[in-house]
Design a protein around this motif. Structure first.
Motif, PDB file in Angstrom:
ATOM      1  N   GLY A   1       0.982  -1.491  -0.024  1.00  0.00           N
ATOM      2  CA  GLY A   1      -0.048   0.101  -0.127  1.00  0.00           C
ATOM      3  C   GLY A   1       1.163   1.330   0.095  1.00  0.00           C
ATOM      4  N   GLY A   2       2.165   0.692   0.474  1.00  0.00           N
ATOM      5  CA  GLY A   2       3.139   2.128   0.125  1.00  0.00           C
ATOM      6  C   GLY A   2       2.871   2.886   1.376  1.00  0.00           C
ATOM      7  N   LEU A   3       3.429   4.542   1.049  1.00  0.00           N
ATOM      8  CA  LEU A   3       3.202   5.218   2.528  1.00  0.00           C
ATOM      9  C   LEU A   3       2.101   6.162   1.668  1.00  0.00           C
ATOM     10  CD1 LEU A   3       6.332   5.219   2.211  1.00  0.00           C
ATOM     11  CD2 LEU A   3       6.932   7.618   2.071  1.00  0.00           C
ATOM     12  N   LYS A   4       1.587   6.070   0.560  1.00  0.00           N
ATOM     13  CA  LYS A   4      -0.417   6.440   0.604  1.00  0.00           C
ATOM     14  C   LYS A   4      -1.355   5.790   1.346  1.00  0.00           C
ATOM     15  CE  LYS A   4      -2.876   9.010  -0.971  1.00  0.00           C
ATOM     16  NZ  LYS A   4      -3.496   8.955   0.044  1.00  0.00           N
ATOM     17  N   ALA A   5      -1.004   4.927   1.592  1.00  0.00           N
ATOM     18  CA  ALA A   5      -2.555   4.471   1.980  1.00  0.00           C
ATOM     19  C   ALA A   5      -1.737   3.525   3.184  1.00  0.00           C
ATOM     20  CB  ALA A   5      -2.651   2.517   0.980  1.00  0.00           C
ATOM     21  N   ARG A   6      -0.397   2.991   3.479  1.00  0.00           N
ATOM     22  CA  ARG A   6      -0.203   1.810   4.808  1.00  0.00           C
ATOM     23  C   ARG A   6      -0.090   3.230   5.805  1.00  0.00           C
ATOM     24  NH1 ARG A   6       4.701   0.163   3.303  1.00  0.00           N
ATOM     25  NH2 ARG A   6       5.843   1.646   4.044  1.00  0.00           N
ATOM     26  N   GLY A   7       0.023   4.440   5.271  1.00  0.00           N
ATOM     27  CA  GLY A   7       0.331   6.398   6.120  1.00  0.00           C
ATOM     28  C   GLY A   7       1.251   6.017   6.054  1.00  0.00           C
ATOM     29  N   HIS A   8       2.499   7.333   6.967  1.00  0.00           N
ATOM     30  CA  HIS A   8       3.496   7.930   7.187  1.00  0.00           C
ATOM     31  C   HIS A   8       3.602   8.514   8.330  1.00  0.00           C
ATOM     32  CE1 HIS A   8       7.524   9.125   5.702  1.00  0.00           C
ATOM     33  NE2 HIS A   8       6.725  10.351   5.131  1.00  0.00           N
ATOM     34  N   PRO A   9       3.831   7.721   9.726  1.00  0.00           N
ATOM     35  CA  PRO A   9       4.602   8.288  10.444  1.00  0.00           C
ATOM     36  C   PRO A   9       6.314   7.765  10.185  1.00  0.00           C
ATOM     37  CG  PRO A   9       3.933   5.881  10.636  1.00  0.00           C
ATOM     38  CD  PRO A   9       3.784   5.826   9.508  1.00  0.00           C
ATOM     39  N   ILE A  10       6.817   9.406   9.980  1.00  0.00           N
ATOM     40  CA  ILE A  10       7.597   9.263   9.354  1.00  0.00           C
ATOM     41  C   ILE A  10       9.585   8.791   9.653  1.00  0.00           C
ATOM     42  CG2 ILE A  10       9.112  11.158   8.715  1.00  0.00           C
ATOM     43  CD1 ILE A  10       6.746  12.964   7.684  1.00  0.00           C
ATOM     44  N   GLY A  11       9.461   8.904  10.900  1.00  0.00           N
ATOM     45  CA  GLY A  11      10.624   8.030  11.349  1.00  0.00           C
ATOM     46  C   GLY A  11      10.464   6.610  11.463  1.00  0.00           C
ATOM     47  N   ALA A  12       9.447   5.588  11.024  1.00  0.00           N
ATOM     48  CA  ALA A  12       8.700   4.757  10.910  1.00  0.00           C
ATOM     49  C   ALA A  12       9.216   3.824   9.736  1.00  0.00           C
ATOM     50  CB  ALA A  12       7.598   4.323  11.374  1.00  0.00           C
ATOM     51  N   SER A  13       8.483   4.813   8.258  1.00  0.00           N
ATOM     52  CA  SER A  13       8.302   4.579   7.120  1.00  0.00           C
ATOM     53  C   SER A  13      10.188   3.695   7.128  1.00  0.00           C
ATOM     54  CB  SER A  13       8.237   5.730   6.757  1.00  0.00           C
ATOM     55  OG  SER A  13       6.365   6.417   6.289  1.00  0.00           O
ATOM     56  N   GLY A  14      10.526   4.049   6.368  1.00  0.00           N
ATOM     57  CA  GLY A  14      11.806   3.696   5.718  1.00  0.00           C
ATOM     58  C   GLY A  14      12.019   1.996   6.477  1.00  0.00           C
ATOM     59  N   LEU A  15      11.793   1.884   8.253  1.00  0.00           N
ATOM     60  CA  LEU A  15      11.152   0.530   8.877  1.00  0.00           C
ATOM     61  C   LEU A  15      10.581   0.264   8.196  1.00  0.00           C
ATOM     62  CD1 LEU A  15      13.540  -0.504  10.246  1.00  0.00           C
ATOM     63  CD2 LEU A  15      13.154  -0.254  12.410  1.00  0.00           C
ATOM     64  N   ALA A  16       9.162   0.494   8.335  1.00  0.00           N
ATOM     65  CA  ALA A  16       8.236  -0.152   7.923  1.00  0.00           C
ATOM     66  C   ALA A  16       8.694  -0.744   6.268  1.00  0.00           C
ATOM     67  CB  ALA A  16       6.807   0.312   8.066  1.00  0.00           C
ATOM     68  N   GLN A  17       8.552  -0.528   5.648  1.00  0.00           N
ATOM     69  CA  GLN A  17       9.472  -1.081   3.930  1.00  0.00           C
ATOM     70  C   GLN A  17      10.264  -2.188   4.095  1.00  0.00           C
ATOM     71  OE1 GLN A  17      11.513   2.120   2.464  1.00  0.00           O
ATOM     72  NE2 GLN A  17       9.649   2.984   1.563  1.00  0.00           N
ATOM     73  N   VAL A  18      11.335  -2.126   5.036  1.00  0.00           N
ATOM     74  CA  VAL A  18      12.302  -3.496   5.271  1.00  0.00           C
ATOM     75  C   VAL A  18      10.469  -3.978   6.410  1.00  0.00           C
ATOM     76  CG1 VAL A  18      13.514  -3.862   6.690  1.00  0.00           C
ATOM     77  CG2 VAL A  18      14.279  -2.200   5.275  1.00  0.00           C
ATOM     78  N   VAL A  19      10.286  -4.053   6.992  1.00  0.00           N
ATOM     79  CA  VAL A  19       9.399  -5.182   7.293  1.00  0.00           C
ATOM     80  C   VAL A  19       8.868  -6.201   6.516  1.00  0.00           C
ATOM     81  CG1 VAL A  19       7.060  -5.397   9.231  1.00  0.00           C
ATOM     82  CG2 VAL A  19       9.433  -4.159   9.791  1.00  0.00           C
ATOM     83  N   GLU A  20       7.774  -5.036   6.007  1.00  0.00           N
ATOM     84  CA  GLU A  20       6.984  -5.319   5.086  1.00  0.00           C
ATOM     85  C   GLU A  20       7.438  -6.550   4.306  1.00  0.00           C
ATOM     86  OE1 GLU A  20       3.973  -4.656   4.695  1.00  0.00           O
ATOM     87  OE2 GLU A  20       3.698  -2.866   5.803  1.00  0.00           O
ATOM     88  N   VAL A  21       9.077  -6.209   3.119  1.00  0.00           N
ATOM     89  CA  VAL A  21       9.521  -7.403   2.506  1.00  0.00           C
ATOM     90  C   VAL A  21      10.161  -8.520   3.074  1.00  0.00           C
ATOM     91  CG1 VAL A  21      12.037  -7.143   0.735  1.00  0.00           C
ATOM     92  CG2 VAL A  21      11.004  -4.392   1.031  1.00  0.00           C
ATOM     93  N   THR A  22      10.336  -8.235   4.014  1.00  0.00           N
ATOM     94  CA  THR A  22      10.750  -9.697   4.712  1.00  0.00           C
ATOM     95  C   THR A  22      10.072 -10.577   5.650  1.00  0.00           C
ATOM     96  OG1 THR A  22      11.976  -8.286   6.594  1.00  0.00           O
ATOM     97  CG2 THR A  22      11.978 -10.084   6.977  1.00  0.00           C
ATOM     98  N   LYS A  23       8.759  -9.907   5.904  1.00  0.00           N
ATOM     99  CA  LYS A  23       7.517 -10.397   5.537  1.00  0.00           C
ATOM    100  C   LYS A  23       7.500 -11.228   4.609  1.00  0.00           C
ATOM    101  CE  LYS A  23       4.711  -8.136   9.272  1.00  0.00           C
ATOM    102  NZ  LYS A  23       3.355  -7.477   9.234  1.00  0.00           N
ATOM    103  N   ARG A  24       6.863 -10.881   3.262  1.00  0.00           N
ATOM    104  CA  ARG A  24       6.828 -10.737   2.590  1.00  0.00           C
ATOM    105  C   ARG A  24       7.574 -11.943   1.715  1.00  0.00           C
ATOM    106  NH1 ARG A  24       2.180  -9.080  -1.113  1.00  0.00           N
ATOM    107  NH2 ARG A  24       2.800  -6.919   0.439  1.00  0.00           N
ATOM    108  N   LEU A  25       9.059 -12.419   1.770  1.00  0.00           N
ATOM    109  CA  LEU A  25       9.989 -12.933   1.449  1.00  0.00           C
ATOM    110  C   LEU A  25       9.428 -14.115   2.445  1.00  0.00           C
ATOM    111  CD1 LEU A  25      13.912 -10.965   1.315  1.00  0.00           C
ATOM    112  CD2 LEU A  25      12.015 -12.086  -0.638  1.00  0.00           C
TER     113      LEU A  25
END
Lengths: 495, 495
Positions: free
Chosen positions: B310-334
């Protein structure tokens, strides 16, 4: 490093001067990344995104820049991050910067921003960094059985020594010696701490280039530790576990011990913290740091000079710069770049974040000193840290207790009248809390107090002899007359 | 990670939830250090010394904690710092956290704090993050010859795709799909960007444990790059060199290429930035990202899903969290932890700091994919970065110029009336500056304007046809009548 003091330039320019001078000293001018220590540019100077600002101002746009913060030890934290990046093989050469700009604000505004690093509940009572440092000092005095005069002599000794050293440091904010008379003439900020016990408000920046190549000075040990945020969560008030943990790691990594250190720069934001640091670092036994100072052991010509640069006290304390400025000072001294300085092999820098909540110890040595190999396992040492205790759940505080330590705060934050009595109280259940005094009687550690809660904070009053007699009578009455509670109430009211 | 959205808890508690869940998932619960990414807790929530606060709240007092900040990519920066610490052998296991709390403030207060990351002069004109993003978007449209409708279709396509994906993500702030009609009904924030082109204001935190032990997912590449702070210092507006530098390094380190990536989470703080990111990352040629999106190449079922979370657009963008949330999402998908997701071998996360001034690219892969050995030199690669240019000295700006790009800003910061015309102007000497429009005529890239300086900022007016005729006449007059300057002035006045 820049000349510390009042600097009219914008923060980014101050950083740039330090950075440019460090780069100019290199044979090849390129570095691969910037690591920037700064505590609170957002509130001190309105600067956000400081990494991008500095990399652009240095003309290095493109290379990575990271801002690091651990309250007042941010400069040391940036050094550690840069060191880890180099040690990982990710970069070969990085520029580490530390800086802060503060003097353009009023003392009360600066005090307020600085106080944000301490626990919220304690801040609500009016506690500031000097107030908490003062309470630690009073506890130290009581624990190690120092007289009022004995303590004053030690604190004065630190201030006089560090100003004497600062007078020899062209980068220091205060380049003049002070006398005992100057010290005792200075006003109380928070008893027992006077103005001359507190590091000043300062602008400045420092820079260090770290490289994987062999140079004349090597970083042989670095360690970090954290400690409880609030006074009321502490098991000990007269030592800082954060320093002890950091020191343990740094000594292990450098395969050395306190005895292997020739001199040290320590975080004397308050003069008593220099004494506590020299004990936490293992230079002197707990409670013996003051004696060592008075004997001249830590003076410029003594066996273990402490803060030969003048320390934060005389060199000044631009928050994010201090932890890195110490490393600059140690390096210069190891290199023999300080005129008139003895030759040293190994120096240590100790930096304190907040009220000793996030501390660092760094050991530097001349590269011509032998590399000591420990069991082929230079890093990744298991630390002898006690298993951390969980934060206690909030509990009901009883309405009586006794003073664990206290201060009378004269320089109060906005919204608090001066003088302000503050005390750490241990209630009858053994829980600690910070409270404001309702009247300004003479306070003493161990005094019995009554507690009253208003909104989010506590007020205390010292129990007078009369109150104590009244209470004994009340207890007596309760035992003897099994009267209705109404009657009892009326009797109590008459009392 | 926490469920993103409006979270009533204090920032430190939000951090703790993410941290505790990450620790609970470990066999042994101990980590040796915390690396914390957060942009501006000082101003968003009044939290300083956040490292010490979080380590205490997690019950881990004693272990090191460091706060890392690179504006809105702080979460990715914390991951990189943690990675370097592990790769150096200094630690074996660290907890990386990213978070921010913002929804408790008004939109104008949040916009003001967010705008602090951009250049000061551009901010003084009333520019905000959406305003500058809009100007970049308009330039992109013109450079790649998109019609107004063509651009709108692309931006709408990103918003619809990411909301569709977000509807499948239980951690997303917006778990509902939107239609084209919803998109086109949403109001302009800064032309051509609508509300649905901008990531929302969000609270949340994410956590990742990094370890030197082998696990099922490995971090195989990470890179960082910086770019110019202001629009007016940029050579290019339609690509972000900071991403390109970061990607180059990450691909080299992971010994892969854009072709080796199966899916990516990119920093779509604004929908056009998703398109630009997919071009900067080498997935599509410059100017071709929109086409690829419209062809469905980046949709959930396409050959290269972009922002499947959903990206920052739909997942939301808590500034300092976003760069790490992406890594969480990628890891879960892998790991195959996302219900209904295809199997992937290698994913990429791209995070943007500020207006693409400090960007990160991280590559993660399943450990059962083969390790590619490059020339025995996994890190410390020399980057093909152009030698950085020095910031231009401030120069006198001519009083005429032409519009390089522009926006009409509807959601203005405090103290600026809406709508506000903003344009990047190239003056006759080729210098760029940000200026405010004096009247709200129709603007176009390439239009001729007159400039007027007031204090620290510039105002522009579009030259009308009449003005152009007047100027030709003036020039004619000057050439033909060698009259006194007084006479000439009177003639000019009549014109």
């Amino acid at each position: 490093m820049t000349k510390f003091g009042k600097d009219p330039r914008p923060l980014v320019e101050i950083f740039c001067q330090a950075g440019q001078e460090a780069l100019a000293a290199l044979k090849e001018h390129d570095v691969e990344a910037l690591y920037i220590g700064v505590m609170n540019p957002e509130e001190f100077t309105g600067d956000s995104n400081i990494g991008s600002q500095i990399v652009e101002a240095l003309g290095l746009t493109g290379i990575p820049a990271v801002r690091i913060e651990t309250a007042s030890s941010a400069g040391a934290a940036a050094l550690q991050a840069g060191f880890q990046a180099i040690a990982s093989g990710y970069y070969r050469r990085v520029l580490v910067l530390g800086g802060e700009k503060m003097t353009h604000l009023s003392t009360s505004a600066t005090t307020r921003i600085l106080a944000e690093v301490i626990d919220k509940q304690e801040r609500q009572c009016g506690a500031t960094m000097p107030a908490l440092a003062a309470m630690i000092t009073e506890k130290y005095r009581q624990k190690f059985h120092l007289s009022q005069t004995g303590l004053e002599n030690v604190l004065c000794g630190v201030a006089v020594k560090n100003h004497f050293n600062g007078a020899r440091n062209p980068f220091a904010q205060f380049q003049r010696a002070i006398t005992r008379e100057n010290y005792f003439a200075s006003k109380f900020v928070a008893t027992p701490l006077r103005l001359y016990d507190c590091a000043p408000i300062t602008d400045g920046a420092a820079a260090v280039v770290l490289t994987s190549e062999k140079t004349d000075v090597r970083l042989s040990g670095i360690g970090q530790g954290t400690g409880p945020l609030s006074l009321r969560e502490r098991d000990t008030f007269t030592a800082f576990p954060a320093t002890q943990i950091a020191a343990t790691r740094a000594y292990q990594m450098a395969a050395t011990s306190p005895q292997g250190i020739d001199f040290a720069e320590v975080h004397d934001a308050f003069t008593p913290f220099e004494i506590i640091s020299t004990e936490d670092l293992g230079f002197f036994a707990p409670g013996k740091g003051g004696e060592a100072l008075l004997e001249g052991k830590t003076s410029l010509e003594g066996p273990l000079p402490i803060n030969p640069s003048g320390g934060l006290k005389a060199r000044g304390h631009p928050i994010g710069a201090s932890g890195l400025a110490q490393v600059v000072e140690v390096t210069k001294r190891l290199r023999g770049q300080i005129r008139g300085s003895r030759e040293f092999k190994r120096g240590l820098a100790q930096s304190t974040g907040g009220l000793a909540t996030n501390n660092f110890v760094t050991i530097l040595e001349r590269s011509d000193s032998p590399v000591v190999q420990n069991a082929g396992h230079l890093f990744a040492l298991k630390l002898p840290v006690e298993s951390p205790k969980k934060t206690k759940p909030s509990t009901v505080i009883s309405d009586e207790g006794q003073i664990e330590t206290f201060t009378i705060l004269y320089v109060t934050p906005d919204g608090f009248l001066s003088p302000l009595a503050l005390a750490l109280i241990r209630d009858q259940g053994g829980r600690l809390l910070m409270a404001q005094g309702e009247d300004s009687v003479q306070l003493k550690i161990g005094q019995q107090v009554c507690l009253r809660r208003i909104d989010n904070f506590y007020l205390f009053t010292v129990k007078s002899q009369l109150q104590k007699v009244q209470e004994s009578l009340k207890r007596l009455l309760r035992r003897r007359t099994p009267s209705s509670s109404k009657e009892q109430l009326s009797v109590e009211k008459k009392l």
